[in-house]
Write a protein that holds these residues in place. Structure first.
Motif: not given
Length: 381
Positions: A64-72, A83-88, A105-108, A121-127
């Motif tokens: 699942l994908g969401v924009a905000t951490l609150d949504e996640a 599995p759940l990705l947050c990107w904003l 979490l996504t890092a810019y 301990g964060a799992r991070v995706q790079l945009k």
């Protein structure tokens, strides 16, 4: 209109969501082990985030994908554990809560990487920004960005799980940005590998690219609007059997006769060219109905299209009933799947010069939203 006697409501068929997810999974499966992310941001594009997420998982959505951490965090609180990705995210967000909840979490930027890494301990995706000029690391920053991510991973402070970007114009297959962005993304993948990164998933394709650009599927595709049964590239996408999940309907409050020459609604932007009848529908821009729909969009009443006359008001709109006088309580469908001839969200988008995303996402306000399941109940009505 069956069910509770709401004056106006949004009805979402979760069976349609599951149907669409299965179609999309089948579509990308021909490429091999490509995963599907269902995007449920903005309250599931107006369809109800928690309910849509559960339906998508039931149908086999891998992510699942969401924009905000609150949504996640709301999804986790509702019981989702996949599995759940947050990107904003933004400076000051509660990264610790996201990490504790198993949200990726996504890092810019390097600065954001370091802020996330401070939690541990964060799992991070790079945009990376490949041309949209929105979120993501700029091209000149990629070497330092990847080097910082690799150093933080080597130190055990983060785990880099993904690398991704977003298209500019995937709904326009011939747009030159598509080839340029895909080439840039492949360059980013190579630079990340040189830095020692081995992300678990790489992804670029949104709904339109999922349907139109197989070369961009990589390990995972992100489908938002297609999940809800709406065409991400009207007039261009192949017909694959997607079904719109949302119907918006109301009950007629009254109908009455008006004479030729009489004006309707604020400013009298429409005058009756002949004697006719009009009906009052109790929804307006307070419910997210575009004000621009006045004199452009139509609704469905008693098996016929009825054009909106005059300006849409905050709480109500007026439709032309062409001489008929339906009783108060008669069902009015603003838009739906189109199976019976009623307008669709795409019809409304074209009427007001926007996209279907905006039509379904903005609708709400005082409308009651109700979820149904045609696979169980046998009807979406």
């Amino acid at each position: 209109m069956t069910g509770p006697a709401h004056r106006a409501e949004i009805v979402v068929d979760l069976a349609a969501v599951r149907h669409n997810v299965r179609i999309l999974k089948d579509l990308v499966s021909v490429d091999g082990p490509v995963q599907l992310m269902v995007v449920v941001k903005a309250d599931g594009y107006g369809h109800g985030m928690v309910e849509v997420a559960a339906a998508a998982r039931d149908a086999g959505a891998d992510w699942l994908g969401v924009a905000t951490l609150d949504e996640a965090l709301a999804l986790r609180a509702a019981g989702d554990h996949g599995p759940l990705l947050c990107w904003l995210t933004a400076t000051g967000d509660d990264y610790a809560a996201g990490v504790a909840a198993g949200v990726e979490l996504t890092a810019y930027s390097v600065a954001e990487l370091e802020e996330i890494a401070a939690v541990g301990g964060a799992r991070v995706q790079l945009k990376v920004d490949t041309g949209l000029s929105r979120g993501g690391a700029a091209r000149d920053d990629w070497p330092a960005f990847f080097a910082a991510a690799a150093a933080l991973e080597d130190a055990g402070r983060i785990t880099v799980t993904g690398l991704w970007s977003h298209f500019v114009a995937s709904d326009e297959p011939a747009h030159p940005a598509n080839d340029a962005q895909e080439a840039a993304f492949r360059e980013a993948l190579a630079l990340a590998e040189e830095a020692g990164l081995e992300p678990e998933v790489t992804h670029l394709a949104n709904s339109a690219a999922t349907l139109l650009r197989p070369s961009s599927h990589f390990d995972l595709v992100r489908c938002g609007i297609a999940t809800y049964g709406l065409d991400p590239a009207p007039g261009t996408s192949p017909r694959i059997g997607l079904r719109p999940a949302m119907t918006v309907r109301a009950r007629l409050v009254m109908s009455k006769a008006i004479a030729a020459g009489e004006g309707v609604s604020y400013g009298h932007t429409w005058y009756a060219g002949e004697d006719t009848t009009v009906g009052l529908v109790p929804v307006g821009y307070g419910e997210g109905v575009p004000r621009a729909a006045g004199n452009t969009a139509s609704v469905w009443v008693e098996d016929s299209l009825r054009p909106i006359r005059g300006r849409v008001c905050m709480d109500q709109l007026v439709v032309d009933l062409h001489g008929e006088l339906p009783r108060p309580g008669t069902e009015v469908v603003l838009f739906g799947p189109g199976d019976l001839g009623e307008p669709t969200a795409q019809d409304w988008a074209e009427a007001v010069d926007t996209i279907s995303y905006e039509i379904v996402t903005r609708i709400g306000g005082r409308l009651v939203r109700r979820h149904v399941d045609a696979e169980v109940e046998g009807t979406t009505r």
